[in-house]
Design a protein around this motif. Structure first.
Motif, PDB file in Angstrom:
ATOM      1  N   VAL A  39       0.849  -1.187   0.000  1.00  0.00           N
ATOM      2  CA  VAL A  39       0.000   0.000   0.000  1.00  0.00           C
ATOM      3  C   VAL A  39       0.882   1.234   0.000  1.00  0.00           C
ATOM      4  O   VAL A  39       1.837   1.330   0.785  1.00  0.00           O
ATOM      5  CB  VAL A  39      -0.936   0.021   1.229  1.00  0.00           C
ATOM      6  N   LYS A  40       0.584   2.159  -0.869  1.00  0.00           N
ATOM      7  CA  LYS A  40       1.376   3.390  -0.979  1.00  0.00           C
ATOM      8  C   LYS A  40       1.514   4.058   0.383  1.00  0.00           C
ATOM      9  O   LYS A  40       0.539   4.216   1.128  1.00  0.00           O
ATOM     10  CB  LYS A  40       0.702   4.346  -1.960  1.00  0.00           C
ATOM     11  N   GLY A  41       2.741   4.442   0.705  1.00  0.00           N
ATOM     12  CA  GLY A  41       2.993   5.182   1.936  1.00  0.00           C
ATOM     13  C   GLY A  41       3.092   4.328   3.180  1.00  0.00           C
ATOM     14  O   GLY A  41       3.279   4.862   4.275  1.00  0.00           O
ATOM     15  N   ILE A  42       2.974   3.009   3.032  1.00  0.00           N
ATOM     16  CA  ILE A  42       3.017   2.134   4.208  1.00  0.00           C
ATOM     17  C   ILE A  42       4.266   1.258   4.126  1.00  0.00           C
ATOM     18  O   ILE A  42       4.357   0.353   3.292  1.00  0.00           O
ATOM     19  CB  ILE A  42       1.749   1.265   4.311  1.00  0.00           C
ATOM     20  N   SER A  90      -4.673  10.848   4.968  1.00  0.00           N
ATOM     21  CA  SER A  90      -3.824  10.343   3.883  1.00  0.00           C
ATOM     22  C   SER A  90      -3.728   8.819   3.924  1.00  0.00           C
ATOM     23  O   SER A  90      -3.773   8.158   2.872  1.00  0.00           O
ATOM     24  CB  SER A  90      -2.428  10.961   3.952  1.00  0.00           C
ATOM     25  N   ARG A  91      -3.612   8.266   5.124  1.00  0.00           N
ATOM     26  CA  ARG A  91      -3.556   6.797   5.215  1.00  0.00           C
ATOM     27  C   ARG A  91      -4.886   6.182   4.797  1.00  0.00           C
ATOM     28  O   ARG A  91      -4.918   5.140   4.138  1.00  0.00           O
ATOM     29  CB  ARG A  91      -3.178   6.370   6.634  1.00  0.00           C
ATOM     30  N   ARG A  92      -5.973   6.819   5.188  1.00  0.00           N
ATOM     31  CA  ARG A  92      -7.279   6.309   4.788  1.00  0.00           C
ATOM     32  C   ARG A  92      -7.401   6.317   3.259  1.00  0.00           C
ATOM     33  O   ARG A  92      -7.855   5.339   2.660  1.00  0.00           O
ATOM     34  CB  ARG A  92      -8.395   7.140   5.429  1.00  0.00           C
ATOM     35  N   ARG A  93      -6.993   7.411   2.651  1.00  0.00           N
ATOM     36  CA  ARG A  93      -7.068   7.501   1.183  1.00  0.00           C
ATOM     37  C   ARG A  93      -6.217   6.413   0.523  1.00  0.00           C
ATOM     38  O   ARG A  93      -6.652   5.766  -0.431  1.00  0.00           O
ATOM     39  CB  ARG A  93      -6.593   8.884   0.711  1.00  0.00           C
ATOM     40  N   ASN A  94      -5.012   6.227   1.035  1.00  0.00           N
ATOM     41  CA  ASN A  94      -4.117   5.234   0.427  1.00  0.00           C
ATOM     42  C   ASN A  94      -4.658   3.814   0.583  1.00  0.00           C
ATOM     43  O   ASN A  94      -4.565   2.998  -0.331  1.00  0.00           O
ATOM     44  CB  ASN A  94      -2.719   5.332   1.039  1.00  0.00           C
ATOM     45  N   LEU A  95      -5.227   3.534   1.746  1.00  0.00           N
ATOM     46  CA  LEU A  95      -5.793   2.202   1.970  1.00  0.00           C
ATOM     47  C   LEU A  95      -7.015   1.964   1.076  1.00  0.00           C
ATOM     48  O   LEU A  95      -7.167   0.889   0.492  1.00  0.00           O
ATOM     49  CB  LEU A  95      -6.164   2.021   3.444  1.00  0.00           C
ATOM     50  N   ALA A 155      -7.596   3.431  -1.762  1.00  0.00           N
ATOM     51  CA  ALA A 155      -7.133   3.356  -3.148  1.00  0.00           C
ATOM     52  C   ALA A 155      -6.533   1.993  -3.470  1.00  0.00           C
ATOM     53  O   ALA A 155      -6.512   1.573  -4.636  1.00  0.00           O
ATOM     54  CB  ALA A 155      -6.107   4.460  -3.413  1.00  0.00           C
ATOM     55  N   ALA A 156      -6.063   1.311  -2.436  1.00  0.00           N
ATOM     56  CA  ALA A 156      -5.445  -0.002  -2.625  1.00  0.00           C
ATOM     57  C   ALA A 156      -6.443  -1.148  -2.450  1.00  0.00           C
ATOM     58  O   ALA A 156      -6.031  -2.307  -2.317  1.00  0.00           O
ATOM     59  CB  ALA A 156      -4.288  -0.178  -1.642  1.00  0.00           C
TER      60      ALA A 156
END
Length: 320
Positions: free
Chosen positions: A216-219, A251-256, A258-259
């Motif tokens: 996941v992006k950013g993780i 931002s984490r919510r969005r990335n999760l 989106a994944a």
């Protein structure tokens, strides 16, 4: 994908499972290619693996041993789920892509059948399952085991099988196989900040470029561990992403979110299968004498394996 059911006969005492490809790759790169058969053919992987097995048996004294095999190193069900799975390991030719052919050194591929012949002559069980990786065979045999299990691998994915309560640990080579890190629950927690039972969820979030898993992006590792610990498991992390009132940052919510497509299928790729078809009458007891001594002697002479074969024979005969 519906996994095949598999069973294994009872094995006595300590069971050792080898991630064979992981070890013969290590042998190939750790033993000079100048180690050759009488006809000049490189046998560094063969001799290195036999010596590895001798050292492992001498140091850990298993009662039973299985060389687990990749019948399919890039299973269709994993590629269908995530097309990038091990894609960088597929050899590409000028005329087009080869059909899922793993890119291995030219002088290693011819040694693999020799390894299989040598194991058979010793009487060391070699087990694969059509359509599955050695990881899945190891997962199945570990799940079925009624005795302690040592898994010998350089693949971190198998940390998910570690279980102190059942006596399952990973012996992770750090220098040849003479030096191994013993990976138990405490070691997984110390390295990654999550218990072994959560390792697959952690790895799914983090991803793994060596296997073509984007994550996941950013993780990264620290964030993946934090999320798994805070929300319990991958399902809990995803529920939190869908809840605007959760403690996740925007931002984490969005990335999760989106994944989502990746997270829908990644667990089926990252988690080892634990019920594939394996021989129900598998005899995994460590042989004290070779099954086919004449064949073993012929292979040792043909490929110049005398010293390595004799070392393993001596270790197997030692019933301490």
């Amino acid at each position: 994908m519906t996994p095949l059911c598999g069973t294994i006969g009872r094995v006595p005492g300590q069971l050792m499972l080898l991630d064979t490809a992981s070890l013969y790759f290590r042998a190939y790169f750790g033993v000079p290619e100048s180690v050759k058969a009488p006809d000049g053919t490189p046998v560094n992987a063969v001799r290195g693996l036999v010596d590895f097995i001798a050292r492992l048996v001498a140091d850990h004294r298993p009662d039973a041993l299985v060389a687990c095999w990749d019948d399919d190193w890039r299973p269709r069900f994993r590629v269908d789920a995530i097309p990038s799975y091990k894609a960088h390991r597929v050899a590409e030719f000028v005329a087009g892509e080869a059909p899922d052919e793993e890119e291995v050194p030219d002088t290693l591929s011819p040694q693999v059948p020799v390894i299989a012949e040598v194991l058979a002559a010793f009487g060391i069980a070699r087990v694969g399952s059509p359509g599955f990786e050695a990881d899945d065979v190891i997962g199945t045999l570990t799940t079925a085991a009624t005795t302690p299990v040592d898994i010998v691998t350089g693949d971190r994915d198998l940390f998910q099988l570690v279980d102190d309560a059942r006596g399952v640990r990973v012996l992770y080579p750090v220098k040849g196989v003479g030096v191994v890190d013993t990976i138990d629950d405490a070691a997984v927690l110390a390295r990654y900040g999550v218990p072994a039972a959560s390792y697959a969820d952690f790895a799914t979030l983090r991803g793994d470029t060596s296997d073509g898993l984007p994550g996941v992006k950013g993780i990264g590792e620290k964030t993946a561990a934090q999320l798994v610990n805070e929300f319990g498991d991958l399902a809990g992390v995803r529920r939190a992403a869908e809840d605007p009132a959760s403690s996740l940052t925007p931002s984490r919510r969005r990335n999760l979110l989106a994944a989502a497509d990746y997270l829908d299928v990644a667990p089926g790729v990252v988690n080892v299968v634990r019920d594939v078809a394996v021989p129900g009458d598998l005899s995994a007891a460590l042989p004290r004498t070779p099954r086919d001594p004449e064949r073993l002697a012929a292979l040792a002479e043909r490929w110049g394996l005398g010293g390595s074969v004799q070392r393993l024979l001596a270790v197997l005969a030692d019933d301490r």
